[in-house]
Design a protein around this motif. Structure first.
Motif, short mmCIF file in Angstrom:
data_model
loop_
_atom_site.label_atom_id
_atom_site.label_comp_id
_atom_site.label_asym_id
_atom_site.label_seq_id
_atom_site.Cartn_x
_atom_site.Cartn_y
_atom_site.Cartn_z
N THR A 101 23.66 18.01 36.62
CA THR A 101 24.77 17.05 36.58
C THR A 101 24.84 16.43 35.19
N VAL A 102 26.03 16.43 34.62
CA VAL A 102 26.23 15.87 33.28
C VAL A 102 27.30 14.79 33.34
N ASP A 103 27.02 13.67 32.73
CA ASP A 103 27.93 12.52 32.69
C ASP A 103 28.49 12.37 31.29
N LEU A 104 29.81 12.53 31.16
CA LEU A 104 30.47 12.43 29.85
C LEU A 104 31.03 11.05 29.57
N TYR A 105 30.81 10.11 30.47
CA TYR A 105 31.46 8.80 30.32
C TYR A 105 31.08 8.14 29.01
N ASP A 106 32.10 7.72 28.28
CA ASP A 106 31.94 7.00 27.02
C ASP A 106 32.94 5.84 27.04
N PRO A 107 32.48 4.60 27.20
CA PRO A 107 33.41 3.47 27.32
C PRO A 107 34.28 3.28 26.10
N ALA A 108 33.85 3.79 24.96
CA ALA A 108 34.67 3.67 23.75
C ALA A 108 35.85 4.63 23.77
N VAL A 109 35.73 5.70 24.55
CA VAL A 109 36.79 6.70 24.63
C VAL A 109 37.57 6.58 25.92
N MET A 110 36.86 6.39 27.04
CA MET A 110 37.49 6.29 28.35
C MET A 110 37.68 4.81 28.66
N THR A 111 38.80 4.29 28.23
CA THR A 111 39.02 2.85 28.27
C THR A 111 39.73 2.37 29.52
N GLU A 112 40.04 3.27 30.46
CA GLU A 112 40.71 2.86 31.70
C GLU A 112 39.83 1.87 32.47
N ALA A 113 40.39 0.69 32.76
CA ALA A 113 39.62 -0.31 33.51
C ALA A 113 39.28 0.18 34.91
N SER A 114 40.15 1.01 35.49
CA SER A 114 39.88 1.51 36.84
C SER A 114 38.61 2.37 36.86
N VAL A 115 38.34 3.10 35.78
CA VAL A 115 37.12 3.92 35.72
C VAL A 115 35.89 3.02 35.66
N ARG A 116 35.98 1.93 34.89
CA ARG A 116 34.85 0.99 34.83
C ARG A 116 34.57 0.40 36.20
N ARG A 117 35.61 0.03 36.93
CA ARG A 117 35.42 -0.54 38.27
C ARG A 117 34.81 0.50 39.21
N ALA A 118 35.32 1.72 39.15
CA ALA A 118 34.80 2.77 40.01
C ALA A 118 33.33 3.04 39.69
N ARG A 119 33.00 3.02 38.43
CA ARG A 119 31.62 3.31 38.02
C ARG A 119 30.66 2.22 38.50
N ARG A 120 31.15 0.98 38.53
CA ARG A 120 30.30 -0.10 39.03
C ARG A 120 30.05 0.06 40.54
N ARG A 121 31.07 0.50 41.26
CA ARG A 121 30.94 0.66 42.71
C ARG A 121 30.15 1.90 43.08
N VAL A 122 30.30 2.96 42.29
CA VAL A 122 29.60 4.22 42.56
C VAL A 122 28.90 4.63 41.27
N PRO A 123 27.68 4.16 41.03
CA PRO A 123 26.97 4.50 39.80
C PRO A 123 26.71 6.01 39.71
N PRO A 124 26.54 6.51 38.49
CA PRO A 124 26.24 7.94 38.33
C PRO A 124 24.88 8.27 38.93
N PRO A 125 24.65 9.51 39.32
CA PRO A 125 23.34 9.89 39.85
C PRO A 125 22.24 9.62 38.84
N ALA A 126 21.08 9.25 39.34
CA ALA A 126 19.97 8.93 38.45
C ALA A 126 19.56 10.12 37.59
N HIS A 127 19.77 11.33 38.11
CA HIS A 127 19.35 12.53 37.39
C HIS A 127 20.41 13.06 36.43
#
Length: 248
Positions: free
Chosen positions: A112-138
């Motif tokens: 599993t690879v996480d490409l999330y970069d808050p400097a690039v992906m600035t949609e506030a909805s993505v930040r909210r979703a990420r807080r509710r469903v954190p990325p897998p620990a691995h």
């Protein structure tokens, strides 16, 4: 526990848009009575349109995320010929695919690879979703142009509601090139997205412009040397594509 976003989560991720639509509808309705007949009719029509669009978007989200086959992944049988020995799941902020695929294929080696970069992906909805469903620990950090996976290492790559968050065409192009690089000959890239088309525009209105047209995904795949081999429509609003890498 495998958790999937339903319509309540969609509202939670996008609540400012819902609030803005309701405020617009209420404001137009409030001023309508003070206007002359022609502007009054326009204001009331605008209020009704705002409420109608909000209702249609909510109903469509409920249909897709709560009632369709989407999260059951039974549709995979129509786009993926066989269980992969190894597969890669790429996320851009909200990963709701890796756990269900791991449960579906316990013998398949998953990366599993996480490409999330808050400097690039600035949609506030993505930040909210990420807080509710954190990325897998691995999950491994990565970039669209540098997936931390060896060449020809996996039989399948999954981009599930992920690639559209890359708003720059160059980022999407490089990601598809990377997906082609890590696929073994005969492997498949599975792309799941809403499309900017008539059906999605009818229910989501201007929100459909956040999606990309079908031609964009075909263009990106072709540029990366991948050919379309299967396509499945889910709930009339989501499309699952399968693109194959040619044999060696």
């Amino acid at each position: 526990m495998i958790r999937r976003s339903g319509v309540r989560d969609v509202i939670a991720y996008n609540w400012p848009r819902y609030a803005a639509a309701l405020a617009t509808a209420a404001g137009l309705a409030a001023v309508a009575g003070r206007l002359p007949p022609a502007p009054r009719a326009l204001a009331r029509a605008g209020s009704a349109a705002a409420v109608g669009l909000l209702a249609s978007a909510t109903a469509a989200s409920w249909l897709v995320y709560d009632r369709s086959e989407l999260y059951g992944y039974g549709w995979l049988d129509a786009v993926l010929a066989q269980e992969p020995a190894a597969h890669l799941v790429v996320g851009t902020g909200l990963d709701e695919a890796s756990d269900v695929l791991a449960a579906r294929w316990p013998a398949s080696r998953q990366t599993t690879v996480d490409l999330y970069d808050p400097a690039v992906m600035t949609e506030a909805s993505v930040r909210r979703a990420r807080r509710r469903v954190p990325p897998p620990a691995h999950a491994l950090p990565g970039r669209p142009d540098a997936l931390p996976v060896a060449a020809a290492a996996v039989d399948a790559v999954f981009l599930v509601f992920a690639a559209h968050e890359l708003r720059r065409a160059e980022q999407r192009r490089r990601l598809f090139e990377e997906c082609a690089r890590v696929l073994r000959p005969g492997g498949r890239l599975i792309v799941v997205e809403h499309l900017r088309d008539g059906a999605n525009t009818a229910v989501f209105g201007p929100g459909a412009w956040h999606f990309w047209p079908r031609a964009e995904w075909l263009r990106l795949a072709g540029h990366a040397g991948l050919r379309p081999v299967a396509e499945r429509r889910i709930a009339g609003l989501v499309t699952a594509f399968a693109f194959a890498r040619g044999e060696a």
